[in-house]
Design a protein around this motif. Structure first.
Motif, PDB file in Angstrom:
ATOM      1  N   LEU A 151     -14.601  59.520  11.332  1.00 27.71           N
ATOM      2  CA  LEU A 151     -14.791  60.339   9.966  1.00 27.71           C
ATOM      3  C   LEU A 151     -15.368  59.580   9.227  1.00 27.71           C
ATOM      4  N   THR A 152     -16.426  60.074   8.562  1.00 25.39           N
ATOM      5  CA  THR A 152     -17.235  59.587   7.496  1.00 25.39           C
ATOM      6  C   THR A 152     -16.910  59.599   6.048  1.00 25.39           C
ATOM      7  N   VAL A 153     -16.730  58.572   5.433  1.00 22.00           N
ATOM      8  CA  VAL A 153     -16.568  59.031   3.668  1.00 22.00           C
ATOM      9  C   VAL A 153     -16.205  60.391   3.031  1.00 22.00           C
ATOM     10  N   ASN A 154     -14.664  60.239   2.662  1.00 24.24           N
ATOM     11  CA  ASN A 154     -14.377  61.042   1.866  1.00 24.24           C
ATOM     12  C   ASN A 154     -14.504  63.164   2.569  1.00 24.24           C
ATOM     13  N   SER A 155     -14.821  62.872   4.228  1.00 28.53           N
ATOM     14  CA  SER A 155     -13.790  63.811   5.042  1.00 28.53           C
ATOM     15  C   SER A 155     -12.637  64.404   4.843  1.00 28.53           C
ATOM     16  N   VAL A 156     -12.728  65.489   5.805  1.00 29.12           N
ATOM     17  CA  VAL A 156     -10.846  65.900   6.243  1.00 29.12           C
ATOM     18  C   VAL A 156     -11.076  66.545   7.893  1.00 29.12           C
ATOM     19  N   ALA A 157     -10.298  65.920   8.530  1.00 29.77           N
ATOM     20  CA  ALA A 157     -10.336  66.095   9.068  1.00 29.77           C
ATOM     21  C   ALA A 157      -9.265  66.721   9.490  1.00 29.77           C
ATOM     22  N   THR A 158      -9.567  68.139  10.219  1.00 29.48           N
ATOM     23  CA  THR A 158      -8.589  69.659   9.914  1.00 29.48           C
ATOM     24  C   THR A 158      -8.568  69.805  12.234  1.00 29.48           C
ATOM     25  N   LYS A 159      -9.480  69.559  12.326  1.00 34.47           N
ATOM     26  CA  LYS A 159      -9.140  69.645  13.901  1.00 34.47           C
ATOM     27  C   LYS A 159      -9.567  68.659  15.009  1.00 34.47           C
ATOM     28  N   GLU A 160      -9.618  68.567  16.263  1.00 39.73           N
ATOM     29  CA  GLU A 160      -9.915  67.191  16.767  1.00 39.73           C
ATOM     30  C   GLU A 160     -11.646  66.598  16.718  1.00 39.73           C
ATOM     31  N   GLY A 169     -17.436  65.546   6.053  1.00 44.28           N
ATOM     32  CA  GLY A 169     -17.405  66.784   5.832  1.00 44.28           C
ATOM     33  C   GLY A 169     -16.024  67.243   5.418  1.00 44.28           C
ATOM     34  N   ASN A 170     -15.816  68.296   4.223  1.00 43.88           N
ATOM     35  CA  ASN A 170     -14.737  68.968   4.427  1.00 43.88           C
ATOM     36  C   ASN A 170     -15.139  70.581   4.880  1.00 43.88           C
ATOM     37  N   PRO A 171     -14.292  71.329   5.448  1.00 41.63           N
ATOM     38  CA  PRO A 171     -13.225  70.803   6.869  1.00 41.63           C
ATOM     39  C   PRO A 171     -15.115  69.961   7.247  1.00 41.63           C
ATOM     40  N   ALA A 172     -14.359  68.526   7.995  1.00 41.09           N
ATOM     41  CA  ALA A 172     -15.138  67.529   8.976  1.00 41.09           C
ATOM     42  C   ALA A 172     -16.026  68.506  10.278  1.00 41.09           C
ATOM     43  N   VAL A 173     -17.282  68.402   9.920  1.00 40.09           N
ATOM     44  CA  VAL A 173     -17.760  69.315  11.459  1.00 40.09           C
ATOM     45  C   VAL A 173     -19.040  67.332  12.098  1.00 40.09           C
ATOM     46  N   ARG A 174     -19.683  68.453  13.348  1.00 42.07           N
ATOM     47  CA  ARG A 174     -19.927  67.507  14.126  1.00 42.07           C
ATOM     48  C   ARG A 174     -21.220  66.938  13.464  1.00 42.07           C
ATOM     49  N   VAL A 175     -21.728  65.795  12.980  1.00 46.36           N
ATOM     50  CA  VAL A 175     -22.996  65.524  12.644  1.00 46.36           C
ATOM     51  C   VAL A 175     -23.728  64.679  13.781  1.00 46.36           C
ATOM     52  N   ARG A 176     -23.484  64.061  14.845  1.00 47.11           N
ATOM     53  CA  ARG A 176     -24.508  63.574  15.765  1.00 47.11           C
ATOM     54  C   ARG A 176     -22.965  62.666  16.640  1.00 47.11           C
ATOM     55  N   GLU A 177     -24.121  62.037  17.839  1.00 47.73           N
ATOM     56  CA  GLU A 177     -23.312  61.535  18.613  1.00 47.73           C
ATOM     57  C   GLU A 177     -22.900  60.019  18.456  1.00 47.73           C
TER      58      GLU A 177
END
Length: 182
Positions: A151-160, A169-177
Motif C-alpha cells: 500500500l503506497t504512501v498516503n493511500s487508504v485500503a478500503t478493500k482486500e 490512492g484513496n481509495p487504493a486501487v491496483r497499480v501493478r504486480e
C-alpha cells in the motif's frame, strides 16, 4: 432522523480489564509514544507482558501508539516506523517481515453512520507475510492485506489487497504486480 451523539454508547465493546487499560495507558504514553529511543527488546518485552504475541526481531521506533496490546499479534522480523498508530479496538494480526512505515495507521474501528446513535463498527485487520504499508497510509477495519502486497504512501485500503500487488490512492486501487528483481 438525525445523528444524536448524546445517545452513543460503546455497546458490547470492552477494551479489557480496567486496571490493565489504565496501566497500559501510562506505559504506552511514556515508553511507546515517547521520543526517547527505548531499546526494541524492552518494548517487545512490555508488549508481551501486556498480552501481545510478538515474534523475534521486532524493530519498533519512537512515537508509536498501540491501543490494546492484548489484541495484537506480530510475526518475526517486522518493522514499525515512527509515529505508527495501531488503533486496535479489534484484533490485529501482522505476519512476518512486515513493514509499517512512518505515520501509517491500522484502524480497526469506525462508526455506523446509518444509525442515529453512531455505534462502533469494528473489524479485524490481517497483514500477511511480507506486506509493506507505506508512510501515512491507512488500513481500514476488516481489511486483509495478502502476502507481499504493498500500500503506497498516503493511500487508504478500503478493500482486500491481493497478494504480490501494489496499490495506491484513496481509495487504493491496483497499480501493478510486485516483482523482485534480485
Amino acid at each position: 432522523m438525525r445523528t444524536d451523539l448524546s445517545k452513543f454508547t460503546v455497546g458490547k465493546y470492552v477494551a479489557g480489564p480496567k486496571w490493565k487499560v489504565l496501566v497500559w495507558h501510562f506505559v504506552n504514553y511514556f515508553i511507546f509514544n515517547s521520543a526517547f529511543p527505548w531499546p526494541y527488546r524492552a518494548k517487545s518485552a512490555l508488549l508481551r507482558f501486556f498480552g501481545a504475541k510478538i515474534g523475534k526481531g521486532l524493530v519498533i521506533k519512537t512515537k508509536v501508539r498501540i491501543k490494546n496490546p492484548w489484541r495484537l499479534e506480530i510475526g518475526e522480523n517486522c518493522w514499525i516506523g515512527e509515529s505508527v498508530w495501531i488503533d486496535n479496538l479489534e484484533d490485529v494480526f501482522i505476519g512476518s517481515n512486515v513493514c509499517l512505515s512512518q505515520g501509517a495507521m491500522l484502524l480497526t474501528g469506525n462508526h455506523d453512520y446509518t444509525m442515529s446513535d453512531f455505534p462502533y463498527k469494528l473489524g479485524k485487520i490481517v497483514l500477511e507475510d511480507g506486506v509493506w504499508i507505506g508512510a501515512k497510509s491507512v488500513v481500514c477495519p476488516g481489511i486483509v492485506c495478502r502476502s507481499h502486497a504493498i500500500l503506497t504512501v498516503n493511500s487508504v485500503a478500503t478493500k482486500e489487497l491481493s497478494a504480490w500487488t501494489i496499490y495506491a490512492g484513496n481509495p487504493a486501487v491496483r497499480v501493478r504486480e510486485r516483482k523482485f528483481v534480485g
